[in-house]
Enzyme design. Structure first.
Site, short mmCIF file in Angstrom:
data_model
loop_
_atom_site.label_atom_id
_atom_site.label_comp_id
_atom_site.label_asym_id
_atom_site.label_seq_id
_atom_site.Cartn_x
_atom_site.Cartn_y
_atom_site.Cartn_z
N HIS A 133 0.49 5.25 1.25
CA HIS A 133 0.01 6.39 1.91
C HIS A 133 0.55 7.69 1.85
O HIS A 133 1.77 7.74 2.19
CB HIS A 133 -0.24 5.83 3.48
CG HIS A 133 -1.31 6.40 4.21
ND1 HIS A 133 -2.36 6.60 4.24
CD2 HIS A 133 -0.68 7.45 5.31
CE1 HIS A 133 -2.95 7.38 5.07
NE2 HIS A 133 -1.96 7.78 5.93
N SER A 180 4.54 6.99 2.34
CA SER A 180 5.13 5.64 3.03
C SER A 180 4.56 4.46 2.09
O SER A 180 3.44 4.48 1.72
CB SER A 180 4.53 5.41 4.26
OG SER A 180 4.78 6.23 5.10
N ASP A 205 -4.08 1.68 7.42
CA ASP A 205 -2.94 2.02 7.14
C ASP A 205 -1.57 1.75 7.75
O ASP A 205 -0.83 2.42 8.19
CB ASP A 205 -3.03 3.69 6.96
CG ASP A 205 -3.99 4.16 5.95
OD1 ASP A 205 -3.90 3.69 4.85
OD2 ASP A 205 -4.64 5.24 6.26
N ASN A 213 0.98 -0.93 -0.09
CA ASN A 213 0.14 0.14 -0.01
C ASN A 213 0.98 1.13 -0.10
O ASN A 213 2.00 1.40 0.75
CB ASN A 213 -0.80 -0.09 1.03
CG ASN A 213 -1.93 1.13 1.22
OD1 ASN A 213 -2.25 1.55 0.38
ND2 ASN A 213 -1.94 1.95 2.51
C1 GAR Z 1 -2.63 8.76 -3.05
O1 GAR Z 1 -1.98 9.87 -2.57
C2 GAR Z 1 -2.30 7.66 -2.03
O2 GAR Z 1 -1.48 7.85 -1.28
C3 GAR Z 1 -3.67 7.75 -1.25
O3 GAR Z 1 -4.72 7.79 -2.33
C4 GAR Z 1 -4.08 8.92 -3.26
C5 GAR Z 1 -4.39 8.20 -4.52
O4 GAR Z 1 -4.18 8.83 -5.74
N1 GAR Z 1 -3.85 6.57 -0.44
C6 GAR Z 1 -4.40 6.38 0.79
O5 GAR Z 1 -4.79 7.54 1.28
C7 GAR Z 1 -4.57 5.03 1.47
N2 GAR Z 1 -4.92 5.47 2.83
P1 GAR Z 1 -4.13 8.24 -7.22
O6 GAR Z 1 -5.47 7.57 -7.37
O7 GAR Z 1 -3.99 9.44 -7.91
O8 GAR Z 1 -3.08 7.16 -7.02
#
Ligand code: GAR
Length: 229
Positions: free
Chosen positions: A110, A137, A146, A108
């Protein structure tokens, strides 16, 4: 045989795009078997289709419980015999049954320097706390939201002029550099989750994983601790 990857998405899919671009540029020797979304209108699905990758939609709202939804995803992914399952903006909490099914193969990303700021609104929370550094991370997934053993983090300096949006943009930039790097370690069988923790090239990583710093101008990550290439 090429390392088989599935990607789980919920939203715009810029991280998926970074992985697809790295593979298409010849920097990431994996094959993307399928992209699965829990939302039929996720833009990430368009990106997958444009790259000629099979897509699946398993809508969480069609299922009576998290367990039933997760089982449907397990069943949908089973035929692909996936080596690594990548969560890229997948915004559902996974049940222990799902996590166990993919244990040691489930990554994952985050947008914070975990264990700081699990959950949502991480950029505003970093600003509110007057943090000097923020970042992203990448970790193996455990049952915790997370949570799970850290593989790598990329630090991004917080500027006095930053808004949550400007900070989010740089954190995204760092994610797009870090995820292909970590997936390459998986593809080259350098990265393993063991009973003792995460190992890279057989060496146990520190609890925070490999630490990188974003070089914004040159769009590179600089290694600041732990051995990695
Ligand atoms: C990213 O910033 C990722 O780190 C976050 O969602 C966004 C997705 O962007 N994930 C989380 O918050 C997981 N807890 P994307 O769809 O443009 O890749």
């Amino acid at each position: 045989m090429s390392h088989k990857v599935a990607v789980l998405v919920s939203g715009s899919g810029t991280n998926l795009q970074a992985l697809l671009d790295a593979q298409q540029a010849g920097h990431l020797p994996v094959s993307f078997s399928v992209v699965l979304s829990n939302k039929a209108d996720a833009y990430a699905l368009e990106r997958a289709r444009a790259a000629g990758i099979p897509t699946l939609v398993v809508e969480h709202k069609e299922f009576p419980s998290r367990e039933a939804f997760d089982q449907a995803m397990i069943d949908a992914l089973a035929p692909y015999a996936i080596d690594t399952l990548v969560l890229a903006g997948f915004m559902r909490i996974l049940t222990p049954v799902f996590v166990r099914q993919f244990e040691g193969r489930l990554l994952n990303v985050h947008p914070s320097l975990l264990p700081l700021y699990r959950g949502l609104n991480t950029h505003q929370r970093a600003l509110d706390n007057k943090d000097k550094f923020h970042g992203c991370s990448i970790h193996f997934v455990s049952d915790e939201l997370d949570g799970g053993p850290l593989i790598a983090q990329a630090q991004v300096p917080v500027l006095a002029t930053d808004s949550a949006d400007s900070l989010a943009q740089r954190v995204h930039q760092s994610e797009h550099l870090l995820y292909p790097k970590v997936l390459l370690w998986r593809a080259k069988e350098q990265l393993t989750l063991t009973d003792k923790g995460v190992t890279l090239d057989g060496k146990l990583l520190p609890n925070q994983g490999c630490q990188f710093s974003l070089m914004e101008d040159t769009n590179r990550l600089e290694l600041i601790s732990a051995t990695a290439s």
